[in-house]
Design an enzyme around this catalytic site. Structure first.
Site, short mmCIF file in Angstrom:
data_model
loop_
_atom_site.label_atom_id
_atom_site.label_comp_id
_atom_site.label_asym_id
_atom_site.label_seq_id
_atom_site.Cartn_x
_atom_site.Cartn_y
_atom_site.Cartn_z
N GLN A 159 0.84 -1.21 0.00
CA GLN A 159 0.00 0.00 0.00
C GLN A 159 0.87 1.26 0.00
O GLN A 159 2.00 1.24 0.48
CB GLN A 159 -0.88 0.02 1.26
CG GLN A 159 -1.79 -1.17 1.41
CD GLN A 159 -2.84 -1.25 0.31
OE1 GLN A 159 -3.31 -0.23 -0.18
NE2 GLN A 159 -3.18 -2.46 -0.08
N LYS A 161 2.37 4.47 1.35
CA LYS A 161 2.64 4.88 2.73
C LYS A 161 3.86 5.76 2.76
O LYS A 161 4.54 5.95 1.74
CB LYS A 161 2.77 3.68 3.65
CG LYS A 161 3.93 2.76 3.33
CD LYS A 161 3.99 1.64 4.32
CE LYS A 161 3.21 0.41 3.90
NZ LYS A 161 3.66 -0.18 2.63
N ARG A 232 5.39 3.45 15.33
CA ARG A 232 6.36 2.40 15.00
C ARG A 232 6.85 1.73 16.28
O ARG A 232 7.26 2.40 17.22
CB ARG A 232 7.55 3.01 14.25
CG ARG A 232 7.18 3.57 12.91
CD ARG A 232 8.41 3.91 12.13
NE ARG A 232 9.10 2.70 11.74
CZ ARG A 232 9.82 2.57 10.64
NH1 ARG A 232 9.93 3.59 9.80
NH2 ARG A 232 10.43 1.44 10.36
N PHE A 233 6.85 0.40 16.27
CA PHE A 233 7.36 -0.32 17.44
C PHE A 233 8.85 -0.57 17.34
O PHE A 233 9.46 -1.06 18.27
CB PHE A 233 6.58 -1.63 17.67
CG PHE A 233 6.37 -2.44 16.42
CD1 PHE A 233 7.42 -3.12 15.84
CD2 PHE A 233 5.12 -2.51 15.84
CE1 PHE A 233 7.23 -3.86 14.69
CE2 PHE A 233 4.92 -3.26 14.68
CZ PHE A 233 5.97 -3.93 14.10
N ASP A 323 -5.56 -11.38 4.29
CA ASP A 323 -4.22 -10.95 3.89
C ASP A 323 -3.21 -11.02 5.05
O ASP A 323 -2.23 -10.29 5.06
CB ASP A 323 -4.29 -9.53 3.31
CG ASP A 323 -3.17 -9.28 2.31
OD1 ASP A 323 -2.77 -10.25 1.62
OD2 ASP A 323 -2.67 -8.15 2.22
N GLY A 326 2.94 -13.77 5.64
CA GLY A 326 4.20 -13.91 6.38
C GLY A 326 4.97 -12.63 6.64
O GLY A 326 5.92 -12.62 7.42
N ASN A 328 3.22 -9.92 7.58
CA ASN A 328 2.33 -9.12 8.42
C ASN A 328 2.40 -9.50 9.89
O ASN A 328 1.47 -9.23 10.65
CB ASN A 328 0.89 -9.17 7.88
CG ASN A 328 0.71 -8.14 6.77
OD1 ASN A 328 1.50 -7.20 6.65
ND2 ASN A 328 -0.32 -8.31 5.96
N TYR A 344 0.08 -5.50 13.60
CA TYR A 344 -0.11 -4.40 12.64
C TYR A 344 -0.79 -4.94 11.39
O TYR A 344 -0.94 -6.16 11.24
CB TYR A 344 1.24 -3.75 12.28
CG TYR A 344 2.24 -4.71 11.69
CD1 TYR A 344 3.09 -5.44 12.50
CD2 TYR A 344 2.32 -4.92 10.30
CE1 TYR A 344 4.00 -6.34 11.97
CE2 TYR A 344 3.23 -5.81 9.76
CZ TYR A 344 4.06 -6.52 10.60
OH TYR A 344 4.95 -7.41 10.07
N ASP A 345 -1.17 -4.02 10.49
CA ASP A 345 -1.81 -4.36 9.22
C ASP A 345 -3.02 -5.29 9.41
O ASP A 345 -3.17 -6.26 8.67
CB ASP A 345 -0.78 -4.98 8.25
CG ASP A 345 -1.17 -4.70 6.79
OD1 ASP A 345 -2.13 -3.95 6.56
OD2 ASP A 345 -0.53 -5.26 5.87
N1 LIG Z 1 3.94 -0.16 13.72
C1 LIG Z 1 4.98 -0.60 13.03
N2 LIG Z 1 6.22 -0.47 13.52
C2 LIG Z 1 7.28 -0.91 12.81
N3 LIG Z 1 7.20 -1.51 11.62
C3 LIG Z 1 5.99 -1.66 11.08
C4 LIG Z 1 4.82 -1.23 11.76
N4 LIG Z 1 3.75 -1.51 10.97
C5 LIG Z 1 4.24 -2.08 9.87
N5 LIG Z 1 5.58 -2.19 9.93
C6 LIG Z 1 6.49 -2.71 8.91
O1 LIG Z 1 6.15 -2.09 7.69
C7 LIG Z 1 5.74 -3.04 6.73
C8 LIG Z 1 4.57 -2.49 5.94
O2 LIG Z 1 3.49 -2.18 6.79
P1 LIG Z 1 2.04 -2.74 6.48
O3 LIG Z 1 2.06 -4.19 6.53
O4 LIG Z 1 1.10 -2.04 7.40
O5 LIG Z 1 1.86 -2.20 5.00
P2 LIG Z 1 0.97 -2.69 3.77
O6 LIG Z 1 1.51 -2.00 2.60
O7 LIG Z 1 -0.46 -2.48 4.13
O8 LIG Z 1 1.28 -4.21 3.69
P3 LIG Z 1 0.66 -5.31 2.65
O9 LIG Z 1 1.63 -5.41 1.54
O10 LIG Z 1 0.63 -6.51 3.54
O11 LIG Z 1 -0.70 -4.83 2.26
C9 LIG Z 1 5.40 -4.29 7.52
O12 LIG Z 1 5.60 -5.45 6.74
C10 LIG Z 1 6.35 -4.21 8.68
O13 LIG Z 1 7.62 -4.71 8.35
MG LIG Z 2 1.52 -5.63 5.32
#
Ligand SMILES: Nc1ncnc2c1ncn2[C@@H]1O[C@H](COP(=O)(O)OP(=O)(O)OP(=O)(O)O)[C@@H](O)[C@H]1O
Ligand SMILES: [Mg+2]
Length: 453
Positions: A159, A161, A232-233, A323, A326, A328, A344-345
């Protein structure tokens, strides 16, 4: 010719990543000083501090998992004119602040802090709400990750971001030196088939937190375009004394995702790693619950790992998140081993119906679809993961009861507006139905004859 990148954390050398492009061969050596430190951590459990060269392919897989996917990867490859397969070239350009504690810097890059001092440049590139709204609205013409002609995204995922430093209402882009980002910012999805994802993810994350699960704290903000700010953690923030709205320093903590922990490439993030068409659906080499639970011995506390993964798995069934792949779920990587990172996610993909893939990323037993979940499949899940069926049943009951009692109230929260409310009400109704179904199934799980599994 061998090329190399300096791998560091907070300006301290961790090691050196070498690359021989014609052979597509990588090597990695830890710095001696790093290995001697008490607070040293390995890159991953497969790239050990003992100094042994990791197995062939492990370094590529580790780095590949750090890179963005989807459009952000296309954009980075176009902006920097680097092929998408050239992961060394990409991490060289995007590796200042990936997820976790490491920076990958070319040897001719001055250390981040020095560079700033020399140029006297302002470290914060402020992103005002008006500019942000404009950039969200113009995403089809100007790719969202590109700011000031640089790709400012180095986080994995599909996505749109951005990684930002949040200080009160002020959002800035920073370069990953003394100041790193503190939040991940997500606008709405560009896919018209998945509207109100910001509200959806905010709802699911908040529900998880209200149920007592460790979820990354989220804020929904309207600038006026809706955005989700996820704390962010992998960052630890020190605030300025006397001015809590200003961040003094950000320490980075090392985390790795499920694929990295299992030494699997990005393409294995779904259990059915070639998809679910008839000819390949029986190939299941990707991340599965059995593989994830097999990581337990790598954890500082294996029992904690099992609890964490069980709850993560059950929550996805309750919200209908197909979704949950691995990448997530993530783990802190410490010297003593892995520890679960917050959730998350979390999104109710089910809310979008059959227009969006509803097959679960990982099977429960052999069930990839929610309607295929039966006591037998959950008993098979328990057997394959080494979880006691009785324990699984108890967790399901506890979580289903909590979810169905909390979801309707949360869906009615004033935070959500317009058509978001209708979507979330349908999510809450779905959760109620799922909870009811799982509450009926749970007591049967321990009764399934193990000899049949
Ligand atoms: N709160 C957080 N703190 C630190 N790292 C994070 C956090 N949330 C997500 N991440 C990292 O960032 C990456 C992307 O975040 P997220 O999964 O929310 O995005 P996405 O683009 O929606 O993913 P997807 O491709 O699964 O749809 C995660 O795979 C993880 O490594
Ligand atoms: Mg993700």
């Amino acid at each position: 010719m061998r090329h190399f990148l300096n791998v560091s954390t907070h300006g301290e050398a961790v090691g050196s990543l070498g690359f021989e492009p014609r052979e597509d061969r990588y090597d990695f050596r830890y710095a001696d000083d790093w290995r001697g430190r008490r607070d040293a951590f390995p890159l991953s459990p497969h790239i050990g501090l003992n100094g042994e060269m990791p197995p062939t392919g492990t370094l590529q897989r580790f780095i590949g998992n750090l890179l963005p996917e989807g459009r952000a990867l296309d954009v980075a490859s176009i902006v920097y004119q680097i092929s998408k397969d050239n992961i060394y070239g990409l991490i060289r350009m995007l590796g200042r602040e990936p997820v976790g504690a490491l920076s990958f810097l070319a040897s001719d890059d001055a250390p981040l802090a020095d560079q700033r001092q020399e140029s006297g440049a302002e470290t914060r590139r402020i992103v005002g709400e008006e500019e942000l709204t404009e950039r969200i609205r113009d995403r089809d013409t100007i790719p969202f990750p590109v700011w000031d002609r640089r790709v400012r995204l180095s986080v994995a995922g599909y996505q749109d971001k951005l990684q930002v430093l949040l200080e009160g209402r002020q959002m800035s882009l920073v370069d990953g030196g003394a100041l790193s980002s503190t939040h991940i910012l997500k606008p709405e999805s560009r896919n018209p088939g998945t509207p109100f994802m910001v509200a959806n993810e905010h709802f699911c994350m908040t529900l998880a937190a209200q149920m007592g699960l460790p979820a990354a704290p989220v804020t929904l903000r309207r600038v006026p375009e809706p955005i989700l700010l996820i704390e962010r953690f992998d960052r630890h923030v020190t605030r300025a004394q006397g001015d809590p709205g200003r961040v003094d320093a950000v320490r980075r903590l090392h985390v790795i995702d499920g694929c990295q922990a299992l030494d699997l490439p990005v393409s294995f993030k779904y259990e059915r790693n070639f998809g679910n068409t008839k000819d390949v659906r029986s190939i299941r080499e990707g991340v599965s619950f059995a593989k994830l639970f097999s990581l337990a011995p790598h954890f500082v506390t294996p029992a904690v790992a099992r609890t964490f993964m069980t709850r993560w798995a059950v929550f996805q069934l309750l919200i209908g998140n197909s979704d949950a792949h691995g990448k997530n779920l993530s783990f802190f990587m410490q010297r003593g081993g892995l520890a679960p990172a917050p959730l998350y996610d979390l999104v109710s993909v089910n809310a979008y119906g059959e227009m969006v893939e509803q097959e679960m990323a990982m099977s429960y037993g052999d069930a990839f679809r929610l309607e295929e979940i039966t006591p037998f499949e959950l008993a098979s899940f328990a057997q394959r993961t080494g979880v006691q069926p009785r324990y699984l049943a108890r967790e399901i009951v506890r979580m289903a009861q909590a979810a169905r009692s909390l979801a309707p109230g949360l869906a009615r929260s004033e935070l959500y507006v317009g058509d978001e409310r209708a979507l979330l009400e349908s999510v809450a109704r779905f959760i109620d139905r799922q909870a009811e179904r799982l509450l009926a199934i749970a007591p049967e799980v321990p009764k399934v004859d193990r000899k049949l599994l």
